[in-house]
Design an enzyme around this catalytic site. Structure first.
Site, PDB file in Angstrom:
ATOM      1  N   ASP A 298      -4.235  12.277  -8.343  1.00 27.56           N
ATOM      2  CA  ASP A 298      -5.575  11.361  -8.011  1.00 27.56           C
ATOM      3  C   ASP A 298      -5.763  10.777  -8.991  1.00 27.56           C
ATOM      4  O   ASP A 298      -6.324  11.419 -10.160  1.00 27.56           O
ATOM      5  CB  ASP A 298      -6.658  12.207  -7.445  1.00 27.56           C
ATOM      6  CG  ASP A 298      -5.962  12.616  -5.706  1.00 27.56           C
ATOM      7  OD1 ASP A 298      -5.098  12.425  -5.229  1.00 27.56           O
ATOM      8  OD2 ASP A 298      -7.035  13.068  -5.058  1.00 27.56           O
TER       9      ASP A 298
ATOM     10  N   ARG B 251      -0.109   8.723   1.367  1.00 28.18           N
ATOM     11  CA  ARG B 251      -0.568   8.495   0.088  1.00 28.18           C
ATOM     12  C   ARG B 251       0.382   8.300  -1.123  1.00 28.18           C
ATOM     13  O   ARG B 251       0.300   9.321  -1.931  1.00 28.18           O
ATOM     14  CB  ARG B 251      -1.860   9.396  -0.263  1.00 28.18           C
ATOM     15  CG  ARG B 251      -3.004   9.223   0.622  1.00 28.18           C
ATOM     16  CD  ARG B 251      -4.289  10.165   0.246  1.00 28.18           C
ATOM     17  NE  ARG B 251      -5.527  10.042   0.937  1.00 28.18           N
ATOM     18  CZ  ARG B 251      -6.585  10.723   1.003  1.00 28.18           C
ATOM     19  NH1 ARG B 251      -6.726  11.838  -0.083  1.00 28.18           N
ATOM     20  NH2 ARG B 251      -7.390  10.635   1.815  1.00 28.18           N
TER      21      ARG B 251
ATOM     22  N   ASP C 161      -6.858  19.113  -7.460  1.00 30.27           N
ATOM     23  CA  ASP C 161      -5.591  18.178  -7.573  1.00 30.27           C
ATOM     24  C   ASP C 161      -4.924  19.019  -8.764  1.00 30.27           C
ATOM     25  O   ASP C 161      -5.131  19.607  -9.785  1.00 30.27           O
ATOM     26  CB  ASP C 161      -5.953  16.994  -8.152  1.00 30.27           C
ATOM     27  CG  ASP C 161      -6.724  16.313  -7.069  1.00 30.27           C
ATOM     28  OD1 ASP C 161      -6.631  16.308  -5.886  1.00 30.27           O
ATOM     29  OD2 ASP C 161      -7.564  15.488  -7.460  1.00 30.27           O
TER      30      ASP C 161
ATOM     31  N   ASP D 193      -5.149  19.820  -2.529  1.00 29.45           N
ATOM     32  CA  ASP D 193      -5.773  18.603  -2.367  1.00 29.45           C
ATOM     33  C   ASP D 193      -4.755  17.592  -2.917  1.00 29.45           C
ATOM     34  O   ASP D 193      -3.516  17.460  -2.377  1.00 29.45           O
ATOM     35  CB  ASP D 193      -6.956  18.432  -3.428  1.00 29.45           C
ATOM     36  CG  ASP D 193      -7.663  17.186  -3.059  1.00 29.45           C
ATOM     37  OD1 ASP D 193      -7.607  16.444  -1.920  1.00 29.45           O
ATOM     38  OD2 ASP D 193      -8.885  16.878  -3.900  1.00 29.45           O
TER      39      ASP D 193
END
Length: 431
Positions: free
Chosen positions: A253, A305, A210, A249
């Site tokens: 997050d 997302r 990330d 990714d």
């Protein structure tokens, strides 16, 4: 004579007249704390980052080596790290750029890896054997270069309007009181993604990094950050085993019991899975945590997302969403296990083939408050549309999320916020 008169006049001007703007001071944002009541990160002790740092722990960094020294292995010593220019994480100790071939070891070869684990011959078992072992060893070499651990009481702030961390994965693990502001986080590119044959039923590629990962982190403020895959978009990657060969990714997050986070005035762009809050349906230890505020952010060209939430108590207000005409799109707000999302006054811009009911998707989730939504300039009742469109195929959502946000500033109308975010979100736009 005229020259002497001119020189005398210039001297007098220099003595008695100040240059334009000389009395103004440029505000140093590096010691700014999060304002009171600005989202969940202001709860309790609030978020001050490295504001308490002494002069010896204020750093201006221009390269990877300087960033490593300043972070001090993720120590908890209060520190302020000012990023100047572009810092490339994929460099050696002498500053020489490294590419994927420089990390490869143990005989790893992408073509041999694909041949070894082709589902037609390998089947659905998890990859193992020489090529997977070589991939893991190669991935570990890259991780040594691109993963940066951020400790407690740290502020990372970009200087001016052109601060970039390229190829880096900032990881806030188990730390408290962290601020990241005014910096572009670009292209956390994984040279060695792994094939996961049982993911999603059809298999999928999994990347490791990330751009910013909050892992068990608390009291974190992310502000005026731009995060994207700029330079290596996954859309340009090939299809392998009938799946996109993903190299990235998440952009941000927030997982593993992270809590009390505010994300404001930031821009997330040109990416597939942008923001995951809560990382597993069975991670019941996340209950009562994952309290996150997202306000005045832009999600532009994000496939899904934005965010997807499990267990979290998330306030999502005054954000702007843009779906490009030619871009892939799945959904924006993901309602997953035991999530409680309070969404208000968000604006969405989509092409004709995207309907308002497409903006939300549910996996085992049932609670979503959604009010004040603008869809292509028109007010919509997002919850009613979702339930009507998905009747019979997914469980209905309820507007009762069991809480009402209290930690926030003025909530603008979606139309007002939409214009403000378009002008002011992202790195280099702090006013």
């Amino acid at each position: 004579m005229r020259l002497r008169q001119f020189a005398l006049a210039a001297a007098l001007l220099g003595t008695f007249c100040l240059p334009a703007h000389a009395g103004e001071q440029v505000h140093d944002i590096s010691r700014d704390p999060l304002a009171p009541n600005d989202g969940w990160a202001s709860y309790g002790t609030g978020t001050t980052g490295g504001a308490a740092a002494d002069d010896a722990h204020v750093y201006a960094v221009t390269d990877r080596a300087g960033l490593v020294r300043a972070l001090d292995g993720g120590s908890d010593t209060p520190k302020i790290i000012k990023v100047a220019g572009t810092i490339d994480a994929n460099t050696d100790d002498r500053g020489r750029h490294l590419d994927c071939a420089d990390y490869a070891t143990g005989g790893y070869d992408p073509k041999r890896y694909l041949a070894a684990y082709d589902p037609r011959s390998w089947g659905a078992a998890k990859p193992s054997g020489p090529q997977e072992e070589a991939r893991q060893a190669s991935a570990a070499r890259q991780a040594e270069r691109v993963v940066f651990t951020v400790g407690s009481h740290t502020t990372i702030v970009g200087l001016g309007s052109s601060a970039v961390l390229k190829g880096a994965s900032l990881q806030v693990r188990g730390a408290d009181n962290v601020i990241v502001r005014n910096v572009e986080l670009r292209d956390a590119y994984d040279c060695f993604p792994v094939w996961q044959p049982n993911s999603g039923g059809l298999g999928d590629w999994k990347a490791a990094y990330d751009t910013l990962w909050l892992n068990g982190a608390t009291h974190v403020w992310v502000d005026h950050v731009t995060a994207s895959d700029k330079g290596h978009p996954d859309a340009d990657e090939p299809t392998c085993f009938a799946r996109n060969y993903l190299r990235h990714d998440g952009l941000l997050d927030i997982t593993n019991g992270s809590d009390l986070v505010t994300v404001s005035w930031s821009r997330f762009a040109d990416h597939d899975k942008a923001m995951l809050i809560g990382n597993g349906d069975n991670v019941t230890g996340d209950r009562g945590k994952l309290r996150v505020t997202l306000h005045h952010n832009e999600f532009d060209g994000v496939v899904q997302r934005a965010p997807r939430v499990r267990f979290g108590q998330v306030h999502l207000y005054d954000n702007r969403y843009v779906v490009p005409d030619d871009g892939e799109y799945r959904y924006s707000i993901g309602v997953s296990t035991e999530s409680r999302i309070h969404a208000e006054n968000n604006a969405f811009h989509t092409p004709n083939h995207v309907e308002a009911a497409d903006l939300v998707k549910s996996w085992n989730g049932s609670a979503l408050h959604a009010s004040g939504t603008l869809f292509n300039g028109y007010p919509v009742d997002l919850l009613t549309l979702y339930n009507a469109y998905n009747s019979g195929s997914e469980r209905d959502l309820t507007a009762d999320v069991g809480w009402t946000p209290a930690l926030h500033g003025p909530v603008d109308s979606a139309a007002v916020a939409d214009r403000a975010v378009a002008r002011g979100a992202g790195a280099g736009r702090i006013r």
